[in-house]
Design a protein around this motif. Structure first.
Motif, PDB file in Angstrom:
ATOM      1  N   GLN A   1       0.843  -1.190   0.000  1.00  0.00           N
ATOM      2  CA  GLN A   1       0.000   0.000   0.000  1.00  0.00           C
ATOM      3  C   GLN A   1       0.880   1.243   0.000  1.00  0.00           C
ATOM      4  O   GLN A   1       1.886   1.290   0.701  1.00  0.00           O
ATOM      5  N   VAL A   2       0.502   2.220  -0.789  1.00  0.00           N
ATOM      6  CA  VAL A   2       1.252   3.465  -0.889  1.00  0.00           C
ATOM      7  C   VAL A   2       0.520   4.542  -0.111  1.00  0.00           C
ATOM      8  O   VAL A   2      -0.705   4.667  -0.194  1.00  0.00           O
ATOM      9  N   ARG A   3       1.265   5.309   0.637  1.00  0.00           N
ATOM     10  CA  ARG A   3       0.692   6.398   1.423  1.00  0.00           C
ATOM     11  C   ARG A   3       1.390   7.696   1.028  1.00  0.00           C
ATOM     12  O   ARG A   3       2.613   7.738   0.905  1.00  0.00           O
ATOM     13  N   LEU A   4       0.587   8.743   0.832  1.00  0.00           N
ATOM     14  CA  LEU A   4       1.130  10.056   0.511  1.00  0.00           C
ATOM     15  C   LEU A   4       0.937  10.980   1.710  1.00  0.00           C
ATOM     16  O   LEU A   4      -0.168  11.068   2.249  1.00  0.00           O
ATOM     17  N   VAL A   5       1.991  11.655   2.080  1.00  0.00           N
ATOM     18  CA  VAL A   5       1.916  12.587   3.204  1.00  0.00           C
ATOM     19  C   VAL A   5       2.329  13.969   2.724  1.00  0.00           C
ATOM     20  O   VAL A   5       3.434  14.152   2.204  1.00  0.00           O
ATOM     21  N   GLU A   6       1.421  14.922   2.901  1.00  0.00           N
ATOM     22  CA  GLU A   6       1.662  16.305   2.488  1.00  0.00           C
ATOM     23  C   GLU A   6       2.034  17.152   3.701  1.00  0.00           C
ATOM     24  O   GLU A   6       1.619  16.877   4.824  1.00  0.00           O
ATOM     25  N   SER A   7       2.770  18.211   3.437  1.00  0.00           N
ATOM     26  CA  SER A   7       3.092  19.172   4.488  1.00  0.00           C
ATOM     27  C   SER A   7       3.354  20.532   3.853  1.00  0.00           C
ATOM     28  O   SER A   7       3.550  20.627   2.632  1.00  0.00           O
ATOM     29  N   GLY A  26       6.027   3.350   0.728  1.00  0.00           N
ATOM     30  CA  GLY A  26       5.534   2.049   0.317  1.00  0.00           C
ATOM     31  C   GLY A  26       6.588   1.390  -0.554  1.00  0.00           C
ATOM     32  O   GLY A  26       7.668   1.936  -0.768  1.00  0.00           O
ATOM     33  N   ILE A  27       6.271   0.217  -1.062  1.00  0.00           N
ATOM     34  CA  ILE A  27       7.231  -0.495  -1.924  1.00  0.00           C
ATOM     35  C   ILE A  27       6.968  -0.029  -3.361  1.00  0.00           C
ATOM     36  O   ILE A  27       6.225  -0.657  -4.124  1.00  0.00           O
ATOM     37  N   ILE A  28       7.610   1.082  -3.704  1.00  0.00           N
ATOM     38  CA  ILE A  28       7.388   1.729  -4.991  1.00  0.00           C
ATOM     39  C   ILE A  28       8.444   1.285  -5.982  1.00  0.00           C
ATOM     40  O   ILE A  28       9.636   1.422  -5.729  1.00  0.00           O
ATOM     41  N   VAL A  29       7.990   0.765  -7.098  1.00  0.00           N
ATOM     42  CA  VAL A  29       8.900   0.304  -8.136  1.00  0.00           C
ATOM     43  C   VAL A  29       9.257   1.457  -9.071  1.00  0.00           C
ATOM     44  O   VAL A  29      10.411   1.615  -9.461  1.00  0.00           O
ATOM     45  N   LYS A  30       8.248   2.240  -9.426  1.00  0.00           N
ATOM     46  CA  LYS A  30       8.487   3.340 -10.366  1.00  0.00           C
ATOM     47  C   LYS A  30       7.459   4.439 -10.157  1.00  0.00           C
ATOM     48  O   LYS A  30       6.275   4.161 -10.021  1.00  0.00           O
ATOM     49  N   VAL A  31       7.928   5.667 -10.163  1.00  0.00           N
ATOM     50  CA  VAL A  31       7.049   6.829 -10.115  1.00  0.00           C
ATOM     51  C   VAL A  31       6.849   7.328 -11.541  1.00  0.00           C
ATOM     52  O   VAL A  31       7.810   7.708 -12.213  1.00  0.00           O
ATOM     53  N   ASN A  32       5.621   7.296 -12.018  1.00  0.00           N
ATOM     54  CA  ASN A  32       5.334   7.819 -13.354  1.00  0.00           C
ATOM     55  C   ASN A  32       5.055   9.312 -13.325  1.00  0.00           C
ATOM     56  O   ASN A  32       5.506  10.073 -14.167  1.00  0.00           O
ATOM     57  N   ASP A 104       1.144  -7.358  -2.459  1.00  0.00           N
ATOM     58  CA  ASP A 104       1.160  -8.825  -2.345  1.00  0.00           C
ATOM     59  C   ASP A 104       2.082  -9.432  -3.395  1.00  0.00           C
ATOM     60  O   ASP A 104       1.698 -10.375  -4.097  1.00  0.00           O
ATOM     61  N   LEU A 105       3.253  -8.843  -3.520  1.00  0.00           N
ATOM     62  CA  LEU A 105       4.308  -9.325  -4.427  1.00  0.00           C
ATOM     63  C   LEU A 105       3.979  -9.108  -5.894  1.00  0.00           C
ATOM     64  O   LEU A 105       4.697  -9.609  -6.773  1.00  0.00           O
ATOM     65  N   ILE A 106       2.914  -8.387  -6.182  1.00  0.00           N
ATOM     66  CA  ILE A 106       2.532  -8.116  -7.569  1.00  0.00           C
ATOM     67  C   ILE A 106       2.683  -6.626  -7.836  1.00  0.00           C
ATOM     68  O   ILE A 106       2.133  -5.811  -7.086  1.00  0.00           O
ATOM     69  N   PRO A 107       3.385  -6.249  -8.901  1.00  0.00           N
ATOM     70  CA  PRO A 107       3.484  -4.820  -9.226  1.00  0.00           C
ATOM     71  C   PRO A 107       2.179  -4.306  -9.836  1.00  0.00           C
ATOM     72  O   PRO A 107       1.668  -4.885 -10.793  1.00  0.00           O
TER      73      PRO A 107
END
Length: 123
Positions: A1-7, A26-32, A104-107
């Motif tokens: 799960q990806v979480r975004l935190v703003e400030s 989170g476990i991010i592979v690539k930021v588009n 769950d191990l899936i991109p």
């Protein structure tokens, strides 16, 4: 799960500046793409600025010359430098990210949103 935190939001006088920051975890592979929307009371959410990986940055015409967006892919972060603020810039600013992240191990390619940060421009 990806979480975004703003400030970085807050109260500023007209003509002032603020810098918003947003970091994705989170476990991010690539930021588009990462960027910012805003929503003022009674108005629709509108795109303010974004950074696309390998393509650069874009800002909406209504903030061009005042706002600058930049990204740091290595840290999955995006920043919004806001100068010459006016009361019309008052809104909740939302960070978003289009990323490939492990689930769950899936991109999976998916959009994620932050909870928003309030920017109020008032004297």
């Amino acid at each position: 799960q990806v979480r975004l935190v703003e400030s970085g939001g807050g109260l500023v006088q007209p003509g002032g500046s603020l810098r918003l920051s947003c970091t994705a975890s989170g476990i991010i592979v690539k930021v588009n793409e990462m960027g910012w929307y805003r929503q003022a009371p009674g108005k629709d959410r509108e795109l303010v600025a974004y950074v696309t990986s390998g393509r650069g940055a874009n800002v909406a015409d209504f903030v061009k010359g005042r706002f600058t967006v930049s990204g740091d892919n290595a840290n999955s972060s995006v920043y919004l430098q806001m100068n010459s603020l006016t009361p019309d810039d008052t809104a909740v600013y939302y960070c978003y990210a289009n990323v490939i992240a492990m689930s769950d191990l899936i991109p999976l390619l998916k959009d994620y949103w932050g909870r928003g940060t309030q920017v109020t421009v008032s004297s």
